[in-house]
Design a protein around this motif. Structure first.
Motif, PDB file in Angstrom:
ATOM      1  N   THR A  76       0.839  -1.197   0.000  1.00  0.00           N
ATOM      2  CA  THR A  76       0.000   0.000   0.000  1.00  0.00           C
ATOM      3  C   THR A  76       0.876   1.249   0.000  1.00  0.00           C
ATOM      4  OG1 THR A  76      -1.736  -1.193   1.185  1.00  0.00           O
ATOM      5  CG2 THR A  76      -1.862   1.214   1.208  1.00  0.00           C
ATOM      6  N   LYS A 110       0.258   8.205  -6.018  1.00  0.00           N
ATOM      7  CA  LYS A 110      -0.533   9.243  -5.356  1.00  0.00           C
ATOM      8  C   LYS A 110       0.318  10.346  -4.759  1.00  0.00           C
ATOM      9  CE  LYS A 110      -4.119   5.890  -4.304  1.00  0.00           C
ATOM     10  NZ  LYS A 110      -4.827   5.147  -3.274  1.00  0.00           N
ATOM     11  N   SER A 111       1.563  10.420  -5.171  1.00  0.00           N
ATOM     12  CA  SER A 111       2.490  11.397  -4.599  1.00  0.00           C
ATOM     13  C   SER A 111       2.933  12.386  -5.670  1.00  0.00           C
ATOM     14  CB  SER A 111       3.685  10.655  -3.982  1.00  0.00           C
ATOM     15  OG  SER A 111       3.251   9.830  -2.917  1.00  0.00           O
ATOM     16  N   VAL A 114       1.115   4.294  -2.811  1.00  0.00           N
ATOM     17  CA  VAL A 114       1.014   5.733  -2.524  1.00  0.00           C
ATOM     18  C   VAL A 114       2.227   6.465  -3.091  1.00  0.00           C
ATOM     19  CG1 VAL A 114       1.070   7.461  -0.672  1.00  0.00           C
ATOM     20  CG2 VAL A 114      -0.459   5.488  -0.488  1.00  0.00           C
ATOM     21  N   GLY A 122       0.122  14.550  -5.515  1.00  0.00           N
ATOM     22  CA  GLY A 122      -0.097  14.513  -4.072  1.00  0.00           C
ATOM     23  C   GLY A 122      -0.003  15.880  -3.423  1.00  0.00           C
TER      24      GLY A 122
END
Length: 191
Positions: A56, A64-65, A60, A69
């Protein structure tokens, strides 16, 4: 090479002597969705705080950064520039962070100075704002951007002023041509 997956390479005498890339593209510059350089202790802190497993956490860090992000808007620099122009502070922070990190990596070269800086790929070729933003951090090298030349897109162009100590160029990338030439050279060397 400024795109959604940017990298920086120091070239001396036609040979790469340093690069911002590492074992994975997570190291180096912040990217569209990838984090860039990160203190490994931050991963443990985040994993413990949010009860994440390593898979996970890696999701990220990879997806998702980066500027997505930080901005909360997009991984597309065109969207970020629009949002920043409309007053979105997080989008402005993401762009400023990106410019700073690119300049930091470019300025820390083991080459003891540079003769030229070349911008290429999607963002490098098309974003006058990003090029100017990066170069403002490189003033100590003597980088001076010609604002009019910097507005040009999609062509080979020198964007430095005549008195700039470092030549600044925009050169459109042609990765397919490089791959074709490398393939030709490898195939022609076969017995």
């Amino acid at each position: 090479h400024r795109g959604n997956g940017p990298s920086t390479c120091a070239i001396d005498g036609g040979k790469s002597v340093d690069t911002s890339m590492g074992f994975t593209p997570l190291v180096g510059l912040p990217m569209g969705t990838r984090v860039g350089d990160l203190d490994p202790g931050a991963m443990q802190f985040i994993m413990n705080k949010y009860n994440m497993d390593i898979d996970t956490m890696l999701n990220v860090l990879n997806k998702k950064s980066g500027v997505l992000g930080v901005s909360g808007v997009s991984s597309d620099f065109r969207d970020l520039e629009t949002a920043a122009d409309e007053g979105n502070e997080r989008a402005r922070l993401a762009l400023d962070m990106f410019d700073y990190w690119v300049a930091k990596v470019a300025g820390s070269s083991a080459m003891n100075g540079v003769d030229a800086i070349i911008f290429t790929a999607g963002v490098g070729e098309n974003s006058a704002t990003t090029r100017a933003g990066i170069c403002k951090y490189l003033g100590y090298l003597g980088c001076e951007v010609d604002a009019e030349q910097n507005k040009k897109r999609g062509e080979d162009v020198c964007i430095s002023t005549p008195d700039s100590k470092v030549k600044l160029f925009v050169i459109p990338t042609n990765e397919e041509l490089v791959i074709a030439r490398d393939t030709r050279d490898i195939v022609s060397a076969l017995p």
